[in-house]
Design an enzyme around this catalytic site. Structure first.
Site, PDB file in Angstrom:
ATOM      1  N   PRO A 279     -33.752  12.337  10.904  1.00 26.75           N
ATOM      2  CA  PRO A 279     -34.615  13.546  11.597  1.00 26.75           C
ATOM      3  C   PRO A 279     -34.987  14.471  10.646  1.00 26.75           C
ATOM      4  CG  PRO A 279     -32.491  12.835  12.605  1.00 26.75           C
ATOM      5  CD  PRO A 279     -32.485  12.265  11.262  1.00 26.75           C
ATOM      6  N   GLU A 280     -36.116  14.935  10.716  1.00 28.15           N
ATOM      7  CA  GLU A 280     -36.824  16.139  10.075  1.00 28.15           C
ATOM      8  C   GLU A 280     -36.999  17.194  11.030  1.00 28.15           C
ATOM      9  OE1 GLU A 280     -40.076  14.937   7.551  1.00 28.15           O
ATOM     10  OE2 GLU A 280     -39.251  12.955   6.986  1.00 28.15           O
TER      11      GLU A 280
ATOM     12  N   HIS B 126     -18.806   6.187  17.816  1.00 27.17           N
ATOM     13  CA  HIS B 126     -19.601   7.048  16.860  1.00 27.17           C
ATOM     14  C   HIS B 126     -19.775   8.391  17.804  1.00 27.17           C
ATOM     15  CE1 HIS B 126     -19.991   3.773  14.114  1.00 27.17           C
ATOM     16  NE2 HIS B 126     -20.941   3.101  14.844  1.00 27.17           N
TER      17      HIS B 126
ATOM     18  N   ARG C 209     -23.795   6.970  10.731  1.00 30.17           N
ATOM     19  CA  ARG C 209     -23.403   7.074   9.390  1.00 30.17           C
ATOM     20  C   ARG C 209     -22.783   8.154   9.049  1.00 30.17           C
ATOM     21  NH1 ARG C 209     -29.551   5.408   7.650  1.00 30.17           N
ATOM     22  NH2 ARG C 209     -29.988   3.792   8.781  1.00 30.17           N
TER      23      ARG C 209
ATOM     24  N   LYS D 216     -46.302  25.996 -12.230  1.00 34.13           N
ATOM     25  CA  LYS D 216     -45.165  24.873 -11.766  1.00 34.13           C
ATOM     26  C   LYS D 216     -45.780  23.562 -12.437  1.00 34.13           C
ATOM     27  CE  LYS D 216     -41.476  26.921 -10.464  1.00 34.13           C
ATOM     28  NZ  LYS D 216     -41.950  28.287 -10.422  1.00 34.13           N
TER      29      LYS D 216
END
Length: 270
Positions: free
Chosen positions: A2-3, A90, A109, A150
């Protein structure tokens, strides 16, 4: 994983159910997550949840005693369920509310986290984070200053949480494509104008993803169990070898920082 949009959608989904509710009980079935679940999480019991905020990909449940910090990891999800529904495999953490509902955390996980932060303090996981991408402070001037000199390629640069939080792999691919910037361009070589375009596209892509309910690829689902629909809007991510939606040129894929990076060599220039 998930972002930011998926985490923001989760925040919006659980907020109406938990804010103003008193925590009756906290049940930790498995404390072995990314970091051990601290015993202080039990301080939630008896507290009223005052708000749900997000910092980067962390969710914070605010109470007078402190903050529960939640990270969904790679496969974690939060659901609001009637308390009588039994836990399944889970389901590692339950926060039982006075309403008779339960905030339930499932994580196959176990790369997610539940942490605790005292009031008037800042947890180490939050202390070095850059600005939020949708905040006013993230603008062309800021990015230009951070990019000055950079040599880091721009894709890795915008995925650095100390530069800006929450621009994960999916949305970095999509934003760079929309801004027509080659992902391997050194950050310091981009002009102010092109960085301004990139900032605008990051904000647009993330906002659209939030509005669409996030991107469901494998594991993410919204707090009501419905999938996110932004996957239907993806232009390049996961589409290597297919025609570019702009010019028809075949999309290329390279690994940058061990992450799949898809781009169009015709549309995206250094």
């Amino acid at each position: 994983m998930p972002e930011l949009p998926e985490v923001e959608v989760s925040r919006m989904g659980i907020t109406p159910h938990v804010v103003g509710q008193t925590v009756v009980r906290v049940t930790v079935r498995n404390s072995s997550l990314r970091w051990p679940v601290p015993a202080e999480l039990q301080l939630l019991q008896g507290q009223t949840i005052r708000g749900v905020t997000r910092r980067a990909k962390y969710l914070l449940l605010e109470t007078d005693a402190g903050f529960a910090i939640i990270h969904l990891g790679m496969s974690g999800s939060l659901r609001i369920l009637p308390a009588e529904i039994p836990p399944v495999k889970h389901d590692h953490v339950d926060v039982l509310l006075a309403s008779g509902e339960v905030l339930r955390y499932n994580d196959p996980r176990r790369f997610g986290a539940w942490l605790w932060q005292e009031r008037d303090s800042e947890h180490p996981v939050l202390s070095k984070l850059g600005p939020e991408p949708l905040a006013e402070g993230f603008d062309a001037g800021y990015l230009m200053e951070k990019a000055k000199g950079k040599r880091t390629v721009i894709k890795q640069f915008i995925m650095d949480n100390q530069v800006v939080v929450g621009v994960g792999n999916i949305y970095a691919n999509e934003s760079l494509f929309a801004a027509r910037i080659h992902p391997q361009t050194p950050a310091g070589q981009l002009t102010a104008e092109r960085l301004a375009d990139l900032v605008d596209e990051i904000k647009r892509v993330l906002s659209k993803a939030i509005a669409q309910g996030g991107t469901t690829l494998k594991d993410f689902k919204q707090s009501d169990g419905k999938p996110g629909y932004f996957a239907q809007e993806l232009q390049v991510y996961g589409k290597a070898g297919k025609p570019c939606p702009n010019c028809g040129h075949i999309l290329n894929e390279v690994k940058i920082g061990q992450r799949a990076t898809v781009y169009c060599s015709e549309c995206q220039r250094s």
